[in-house]
Design a protein around this motif. Structure first.
Motif, mmCIF file in Angstrom:
data_model
loop_
_atom_site.group_PDB
_atom_site.id
_atom_site.type_symbol
_atom_site.label_atom_id
_atom_site.label_comp_id
_atom_site.label_asym_id
_atom_site.label_seq_id
_atom_site.Cartn_x
_atom_site.Cartn_y
_atom_site.Cartn_z
ATOM 1 N N MET A 150 0.828 -1.212 0.000
ATOM 2 C CA MET A 150 0.000 0.000 0.000
ATOM 3 C C MET A 150 0.861 1.262 0.000
ATOM 4 O O MET A 150 0.578 2.218 -0.716
ATOM 5 N N GLN A 151 1.915 1.258 0.802
ATOM 6 C CA GLN A 151 2.768 2.442 0.892
ATOM 7 C C GLN A 151 3.513 2.687 -0.415
ATOM 8 O O GLN A 151 3.731 3.842 -0.805
ATOM 9 N N ILE A 152 3.899 1.628 -1.093
ATOM 10 C CA ILE A 152 4.558 1.775 -2.394
ATOM 11 C C ILE A 152 3.581 2.356 -3.404
ATOM 12 O O ILE A 152 3.946 3.212 -4.209
ATOM 13 N N PHE A 153 2.314 1.910 -3.340
ATOM 14 C CA PHE A 153 1.312 2.501 -4.230
ATOM 15 C C PHE A 153 1.196 3.997 -3.970
ATOM 16 O O PHE A 153 1.183 4.805 -4.910
ATOM 17 N N GLU A 154 1.139 4.385 -2.695
ATOM 18 C CA GLU A 154 1.057 5.809 -2.359
ATOM 19 C C GLU A 154 2.286 6.567 -2.858
ATOM 20 O O GLU A 154 2.179 7.709 -3.313
ATOM 21 N N LYS A 155 3.432 5.915 -2.799
ATOM 22 C CA LYS A 155 4.670 6.542 -3.277
ATOM 23 C C LYS A 155 4.627 6.771 -4.789
ATOM 24 O O LYS A 155 4.987 7.828 -5.277
ATOM 25 N N ILE A 156 4.151 5.761 -5.535
ATOM 26 C CA ILE A 156 4.166 5.918 -7.000
ATOM 27 C C ILE A 156 3.106 6.893 -7.486
ATOM 28 O O ILE A 156 3.218 7.406 -8.592
ATOM 29 N N ILE A 157 2.095 7.151 -6.664
ATOM 30 C CA ILE A 157 1.093 8.159 -7.043
ATOM 31 C C ILE A 157 1.792 9.485 -7.346
ATOM 32 O O ILE A 157 1.498 10.135 -8.348
ATOM 33 N N THR A 158 2.741 9.872 -6.492
ATOM 34 C CA THR A 158 3.457 11.130 -6.721
ATOM 35 C C THR A 158 4.648 10.937 -7.657
ATOM 36 O O THR A 158 4.901 11.786 -8.507
ATOM 37 N N ASP A 159 5.366 9.807 -7.524
ATOM 38 C CA ASP A 159 6.555 9.582 -8.356
ATOM 39 C C ASP A 159 6.230 9.581 -9.852
ATOM 40 O O ASP A 159 6.979 10.132 -10.655
ATOM 41 N N LEU A 160 5.108 8.963 -10.210
ATOM 42 C CA LEU A 160 4.780 8.840 -11.630
ATOM 43 C C LEU A 160 4.306 10.151 -12.252
ATOM 44 O O LEU A 160 4.216 10.254 -13.469
ATOM 45 N N LYS A 161 4.044 11.137 -11.434
ATOM 46 C CA LYS A 161 3.692 12.448 -11.983
ATOM 47 C C LYS A 161 4.925 13.160 -12.522
ATOM 48 O O LYS A 161 4.820 14.039 -13.363
ATOM 49 N N THR A 162 6.119 12.759 -12.031
ATOM 50 C CA THR A 162 7.350 13.414 -12.470
ATOM 51 C C THR A 162 8.295 12.479 -13.232
ATOM 52 O O THR A 162 9.160 12.942 -13.940
ATOM 53 N N HIS A 163 8.129 11.157 -13.073
ATOM 54 C CA HIS A 163 9.014 10.197 -13.741
ATOM 55 C C HIS A 163 8.357 9.655 -15.017
ATOM 56 O O HIS A 163 7.192 9.287 -14.990
ATOM 57 N N GLU A 164 9.120 9.643 -16.075
ATOM 58 C CA GLU A 164 8.652 8.963 -17.282
ATOM 59 C C GLU A 164 9.189 7.556 -17.237
ATOM 60 O O GLU A 164 10.386 7.340 -17.186
ATOM 61 N N LYS A 199 21.764 10.612 -9.968
ATOM 62 C CA LYS A 199 20.437 10.708 -10.585
ATOM 63 C C LYS A 199 19.781 9.334 -10.712
ATOM 64 O O LYS A 199 18.582 9.184 -10.513
ATOM 65 N N PHE A 200 20.588 8.305 -11.051
ATOM 66 C CA PHE A 200 20.038 6.971 -11.268
ATOM 67 C C PHE A 200 19.660 6.285 -9.956
ATOM 68 O O PHE A 200 18.544 5.787 -9.814
ATOM 69 N N CYS A 205 15.352 7.420 -14.772
ATOM 70 C CA CYS A 205 15.702 6.465 -15.814
ATOM 71 C C CYS A 205 16.767 7.091 -16.728
ATOM 72 O O CYS A 205 17.057 8.281 -16.654
ATOM 73 N N TYR A 206 17.356 6.244 -17.589
ATOM 74 C CA TYR A 206 18.410 6.708 -18.489
ATOM 75 C C TYR A 206 17.953 7.912 -19.309
ATOM 76 O O TYR A 206 18.700 8.872 -19.488
ATOM 77 N N ARG A 207 16.729 7.844 -19.811
ATOM 78 C CA ARG A 207 16.223 8.914 -20.677
ATOM 79 C C ARG A 207 16.123 10.241 -19.922
ATOM 80 O O ARG A 207 16.480 11.288 -20.451
ATOM 81 N N GLU A 208 15.649 10.183 -18.668
ATOM 82 C CA GLU A 208 15.545 11.403 -17.864
ATOM 83 C C GLU A 208 16.936 11.987 -17.590
ATOM 84 O O GLU A 208 17.131 13.200 -17.662
ATOM 85 N N ILE A 209 17.883 11.103 -17.277
ATOM 86 C CA ILE A 209 19.248 11.558 -17.007
ATOM 87 C C ILE A 209 19.828 12.198 -18.259
ATOM 88 O O ILE A 209 20.459 13.258 -18.203
ATOM 89 N N LYS A 233 26.306 7.269 -23.244
ATOM 90 C CA LYS A 233 27.202 7.899 -22.272
ATOM 91 C C LYS A 233 26.640 7.764 -20.860
ATOM 92 O O LYS A 233 27.387 7.540 -19.903
ATOM 93 N N VAL A 234 25.311 7.890 -20.714
ATOM 94 C CA VAL A 234 24.682 7.721 -19.407
ATOM 95 C C VAL A 234 24.964 6.317 -18.881
ATOM 96 O O VAL A 234 25.406 6.132 -17.743
ATOM 97 N N LYS A 235 24.726 5.302 -19.726
ATOM 98 C CA LYS A 235 24.969 3.911 -19.316
ATOM 99 C C LYS A 235 26.435 3.709 -18.951
ATOM 100 O O LYS A 235 26.756 3.070 -17.942
ATOM 101 N N SER A 236 27.311 4.242 -19.761
ATOM 102 C CA SER A 236 28.745 4.107 -19.529
ATOM 103 C C SER A 236 29.161 4.767 -18.215
ATOM 104 O O SER A 236 29.928 4.197 -17.435
#
Length: 194
Positions: A63-77, A151-152, A158-162, A172-175
């Motif tokens: 349940m707490q993880i669900f509450e966490k992703i409610i806000t995280d997914l608004k900013t994370h792609e 950042k990671f 994610c790599y794309r956001e970084i 380069k991000v992966k490296s």
């Protein structure tokens, strides 16, 4: 896992997970996110139980993880919801374990234990020392590696956001992350041997 029943039935099979995540970011519809989360609840519970080893605590964590992703997914792609969610669950559990180890109340230690080697107080001091070494090793990394690792791992990007934030291409991000991890490991192992 029946404790989030009200999420069932909202998932629209005509949309991919990525499209549903985008729709959630646009609308903020928690029931839509709940329907997307619901099929992964057993996986999240299994991850939590693996780390926490207690059923009630693992259910609470779901349940707490669900509450966490409610806000995280608004900013994370997120490109791959399942693997991202697995990492979020693992990191959440590790933070819970870490918090339990670090915060020891005085009631948990009787006066005699403070003098005995190998007790919680000593473990806390060792953890602090490791954290200090980690900070020192992070500061010793090349700036690009340090930025990518922070950042990671710390900001859970994610790599794309970084790539978007730093201007580095994806390779380069992966490296930077791979080389930074390797350099951190070498630095910390040198400190252990010293």
């Amino acid at each position: 896992m029946k404790f989030l029943k009200w999420f069932q039935g909202r998932k629209d099979p005509s949309f991919s997970e990525a499209e549903q995540l985008s729709l959630y970011r646009l609308t903020g519809d928690i029931q839509l996110l709940g329907a997307l989360y619901q099929p992964y609840m057993e996986m999240v519970f299994a991850v939590c139980y693996k780390y926490l080893r207690e059923e009630a605590e693992s259910k609470d964590a779901v349940m707490q993880i669900f509450e966490k992703i409610i806000t995280d997914l608004k900013t994370h792609e997120v490109d791959h919801f399942r693997s991202w969610l697995h990492a979020v669950a693992r990191n959440y559990c590790l933070m819970q374990i870490r918090a339990k180890r670090v915060f020891v109340t005085t009631e948990e230690l009787d006066e005699n234990q403070a003098e005995i080697p190998g007790n919680a107080y000593e473990a806390h001091e060792k953890a602090d020392a490791k954290f200090t070494v980690l900070e020192s090793c992070m500061n010793a990394l090349a700036k690009e590696q340090r930025t990518a690792i922070e950042k990671f791992y710390m900001q859970e990007k994610c790599y794309r956001e970084i790539s978007a934030e730093t201007g580095f291409d994806l390779n380069k991000v992966k490296s930077c992350i791979q080389n930074g991890k390797r350099n951190l490991k070498i630095c910390m192992e040198k400190d252990e041997k010293a």
